[in-house]
Motif scaffolding. Sequence first.
Motif, short mmCIF file in Angstrom:
data_model
loop_
_atom_site.label_atom_id
_atom_site.label_comp_id
_atom_site.label_asym_id
_atom_site.label_seq_id
_atom_site.Cartn_x
_atom_site.Cartn_y
_atom_site.Cartn_z
N CYS A 1 10.16 18.91 -9.67
CA CYS A 1 9.29 17.75 -9.91
C CYS A 1 8.10 17.77 -8.93
O CYS A 1 6.99 17.32 -9.27
N LYS A 2 8.32 18.28 -7.71
CA LYS A 2 7.25 18.31 -6.72
C LYS A 2 6.17 19.30 -7.15
O LYS A 2 4.97 19.01 -7.03
N ASP A 3 6.57 20.47 -7.66
CA ASP A 3 5.59 21.46 -8.08
C ASP A 3 4.82 21.00 -9.31
O ASP A 3 3.61 21.22 -9.43
N VAL A 4 5.53 20.36 -10.23
CA VAL A 4 4.91 19.94 -11.48
C VAL A 4 4.11 18.65 -11.31
O VAL A 4 3.23 18.34 -12.10
N ALA A 5 4.42 17.88 -10.24
CA ALA A 5 3.77 16.59 -9.97
C ALA A 5 4.09 15.58 -11.07
O ALA A 5 3.22 14.86 -11.57
N PHE A 6 5.37 15.55 -11.47
CA PHE A 6 5.82 14.57 -12.44
C PHE A 6 7.20 14.09 -12.02
O PHE A 6 7.98 14.84 -11.45
N ASP A 7 7.50 12.82 -12.34
CA ASP A 7 8.72 12.22 -11.77
C ASP A 7 9.98 12.48 -12.57
O ASP A 7 11.08 12.40 -12.03
N ILE A 8 9.88 12.79 -13.89
CA ILE A 8 11.09 13.03 -14.70
C ILE A 8 10.87 14.31 -15.49
O ILE A 8 9.96 14.38 -16.33
N LEU A 9 11.71 15.31 -15.23
CA LEU A 9 11.64 16.57 -15.95
C LEU A 9 12.99 16.87 -16.59
O LEU A 9 14.04 16.55 -16.01
N GLY B 1 17.81 30.86 -7.79
CA GLY B 1 19.10 31.31 -8.25
C GLY B 1 19.14 31.69 -9.71
O GLY B 1 20.18 32.08 -10.23
N LYS B 2 18.00 31.56 -10.43
CA LYS B 2 17.96 31.89 -11.85
C LYS B 2 17.10 33.14 -12.04
O LYS B 2 15.99 33.25 -11.49
N SER B 3 17.59 34.08 -12.83
CA SER B 3 16.87 35.34 -13.04
C SER B 3 15.80 35.22 -14.12
O SER B 3 14.91 36.05 -14.22
N THR B 4 15.91 34.18 -14.97
CA THR B 4 14.92 33.97 -16.02
C THR B 4 14.20 32.66 -15.77
O THR B 4 14.67 31.80 -15.03
N LEU B 5 13.05 32.53 -16.42
CA LEU B 5 12.29 31.30 -16.30
C LEU B 5 12.98 30.17 -17.07
O LEU B 5 13.68 30.41 -18.06
N THR B 6 12.77 28.97 -16.62
CA THR B 6 13.34 27.78 -17.27
C THR B 6 12.21 26.91 -17.79
O THR B 6 11.36 26.48 -17.01
N ARG B 7 12.20 26.69 -19.09
CA ARG B 7 11.17 25.83 -19.67
C ARG B 7 11.47 24.38 -19.34
O ARG B 7 12.60 23.92 -19.50
N LEU B 8 10.43 23.66 -18.93
CA LEU B 8 10.58 22.27 -18.53
C LEU B 8 9.67 21.39 -19.37
O LEU B 8 8.62 21.82 -19.85
N PHE B 9 10.11 20.15 -19.52
CA PHE B 9 9.32 19.16 -20.26
C PHE B 9 9.23 17.89 -19.42
O PHE B 9 10.23 17.45 -18.83
N ALA B 10 8.05 17.31 -19.40
CA ALA B 10 7.84 16.04 -18.70
C ALA B 10 8.17 14.89 -19.65
O ALA B 10 7.70 14.86 -20.79
N VAL B 11 9.01 13.96 -19.18
CA VAL B 11 9.41 12.81 -20.00
C VAL B 11 8.44 11.67 -19.74
O VAL B 11 8.48 11.02 -18.69
N ASP C 1 0.82 -1.22 0.00
CA ASP C 1 0.00 0.00 0.00
C ASP C 1 0.85 1.26 0.00
O ASP C 1 0.35 2.33 -0.34
N TYR C 2 2.12 1.15 0.39
CA TYR C 2 2.99 2.32 0.44
C TYR C 2 3.91 2.29 -0.77
O TYR C 2 4.65 1.32 -0.99
N VAL C 3 3.86 3.32 -1.59
CA VAL C 3 4.64 3.39 -2.82
C VAL C 3 5.76 4.40 -2.67
O VAL C 3 5.51 5.57 -2.35
N VAL C 4 6.99 3.95 -2.89
CA VAL C 4 8.16 4.84 -2.86
C VAL C 4 8.26 5.54 -4.20
O VAL C 4 8.12 4.92 -5.26
N GLY C 5 8.48 6.85 -4.15
CA GLY C 5 8.60 7.62 -5.39
C GLY C 5 9.94 8.34 -5.48
O GLY C 5 10.64 8.52 -4.49
N ILE C 6 10.28 8.73 -6.70
CA ILE C 6 11.50 9.50 -6.93
C ILE C 6 11.18 10.67 -7.85
O ILE C 6 10.15 10.69 -8.52
N GLY C 7 12.07 11.63 -7.86
CA GLY C 7 12.02 12.73 -8.82
C GLY C 7 13.37 12.83 -9.49
O GLY C 7 14.42 12.72 -8.83
N ALA C 8 13.38 13.04 -10.80
CA ALA C 8 14.63 13.13 -11.55
C ALA C 8 14.63 14.41 -12.38
O ALA C 8 13.68 14.67 -13.13
N GLY C 9 15.69 15.21 -12.22
CA GLY C 9 15.85 16.42 -13.01
C GLY C 9 17.08 16.30 -13.89
O GLY C 9 18.15 15.90 -13.42
N ILE C 10 16.94 16.66 -15.18
CA ILE C 10 18.01 16.49 -16.15
C ILE C 10 18.19 17.79 -16.92
O ILE C 10 17.21 18.39 -17.38
#
Length: 723
Positions: free
Chosen positions: A603-611, A635-645, A559-568
């Motif tokens: 990944c937490k804000d977007v609710a997706f595991d691979i960005l 730490g970034k002055s501009t926005l960063t476009r992200l894509f969900a894999v 019943d308990y699912v371990v999750g991860i987040g990956a940023g590339i």
Amino acid sequence: MTRAQQFGLIIGLVLVAALTLLRAIDPPLLRQAREVTFDEYQRIVPRSFEDMPVRVVDIDEASLQEFGQWPWPRDRIATLVDRLAEMGASAIAFDIIFAEPDRLSPRSVMRAVSGFDPALLDRLPDNDEILARSIADKPVVLGFGLSNEGSYRPPVKAGVAFVGESPVGAPPRITAATPLRPQIEANATGIGHVSLNPGASSAVVRTVPLFLTDGEQVYPNLAMEALRVAQGASTYVVAGAPEIADTMTMVKVGEFVVPVTRSGELWLYVSPDRAERYISASKVLAERGPSAETAAAIEGSIVFVGTSVAGLQDIRTTALGQNVPGVSLHAQSVEQILSGRYLSRPDWADGLEILSIAAAGSLLVIVTTFVSPAVALAFGLLITAMALVASWFAFYYGGLLFDPLAPIIAASITHFAATAFRFLVTDRQRREVRRAFGQYLSPSLLYRIEHTPDAMRLGGDDRELTVMFVDVRNFTEISERLSPTAVVAFLNTLLDALSRHVVANEGTLDKFIGDSIMAFWNAPIDVPNHAEKAVHAALAMRETLAELNANDAFGFGRDYVVGIGAGIHTGVACVGNMGAETRFNYSAVGDAVNVAARIESACKDVAFDILVSDNTARMLPGFALLQAGALSLKGKSTLTRLFAVVGDERLGASPNFIELKNIHQQLIEALRARSTASRRLINAAKLKSAGLPPAAADFYRRISRRADHFRDEHHEAESGFAK
């Protein structure tokens, strides 16, 4: 002699005996390697093309365009025979099987017409009879094929005389043949089988059976019959081995003596496919008659009639690696016999090769045991060179086929095993030291230290890297539920399973940071397509984690699912040895590393595991990616476009994902425009993503709350943001 040397000598000789026995058994893999070696010899020195009195009349694309699709009516085949005979062909051999009645014959056509008077049928022309009359008293050889049904055997139009022990059981077996049209078969001067490599496991035609047998009678092939008919010979003389039954050594047809294998096969020594060998059937059947050039080429030649059209499925592969019409190999068989250039593999070749493995292997074991490794290596290289030179000279000057590969492989294995044993015994202490330090240093760093004189210096180089951070979700909650020992066991299980995919995809595992993994690609050595390999590693981690959860590998209950987040992220970073002179680590630093770490947190804000970042997404053509908006990373002055894999290239090309991507794009536009259609599109996206990774459902459940991410992205794009 020390006890270690005695033991090594015994082990080495046992290995040589095993390798010798393996060669004596001659498994399929060794046979295939031997045949490929002989192919390479032919590719280096193919049989030169000579203008022999052998031609192929080719029913090619031009012929089909002019006279219609195949099969042609047999009255046209009769015209072809008449034309070739008039031009003086010494033999006309058909690599075509006339088994079925001609469906284009007027008699056959009208028989199928309802209401036609049956009494008039006999007055109509029959194309089979026309062809039968045409080939009568002409040097025509028909081809027959093999069949798995029935018991038909074609007539043998020539006599066969055996010399020595009867070789009638030597050739490949024929159980049945495809019956030819009786009137055509009866009028043919010769009949030969058209099979080039019956029962062969390889698509490459290396040998051609000159005869087939049913145990009582031998049946010649098309090339032999064509050569016999061209000479006006009436008998084959087939020699068997003295005092050895069911073995062939030689075939005599007319003036030519042909050496064959023990099963009556001719080793093909092929020449490159040349246009001069072929004459288009359209030129022979030309309305105004053949040209003088065509007539000159046909006169006195053995003519094979066949097709080069790929759709008629008679394309074969030669030892030169060329795909050629099957009929050309019949022609090449006759060319080879006329030229007198043969290849042969003597019966004693196997024995010689087995003996060479035993002798060379034993010498290598002795040399490796008692002299330095350098001398042993030189001796092994000398054996290799001698085997190659001897095999090549035998082929080049005598047309003899001896396998250099088996002795070379056996010698290499023996040398490696003997050297490895010596290494195991004499270098144990040094190996133990390296193993101990190997627990702390990555294999790539060890290699650099061993092979690069300046590898120990501090400093780094700017390189484009693809950096990945992976973090365990809700680790604080998990650690509160477990004892410290259980937390360590959990992390070891998880991180070990996930980190394997970094190494498997040619990544560098930088470090473990608590419950996180940092890895990068394209250093210390160049890694082609490094962004793709990083994403493949992340996708493999997703699958592995799903399996671990399904199998309750962590003992938390299903019943308990371990999750991860990956940023590339892909960008320039400084990579090299960093730290103090006495203690350092091979790592990467720079803005690219920071951005990857921030994307993992997103990944937490977007609710997706691979960005992945926009930079990385540009390097992933065909992957299943969805826009996740533009976020303001710490730490970034501009926005960063992200894509969900969502998945790899295969998923990206699937119709279901393409539809989802279209819905997703409409949803983004609706969110930017604050349209009420967004709710309907969210529901549609949820339904379409039902079979995708579970993260997709959470992604769409939260997407309406992140509408600003897509609006901000749009506004920055309009003001010059990178696209």
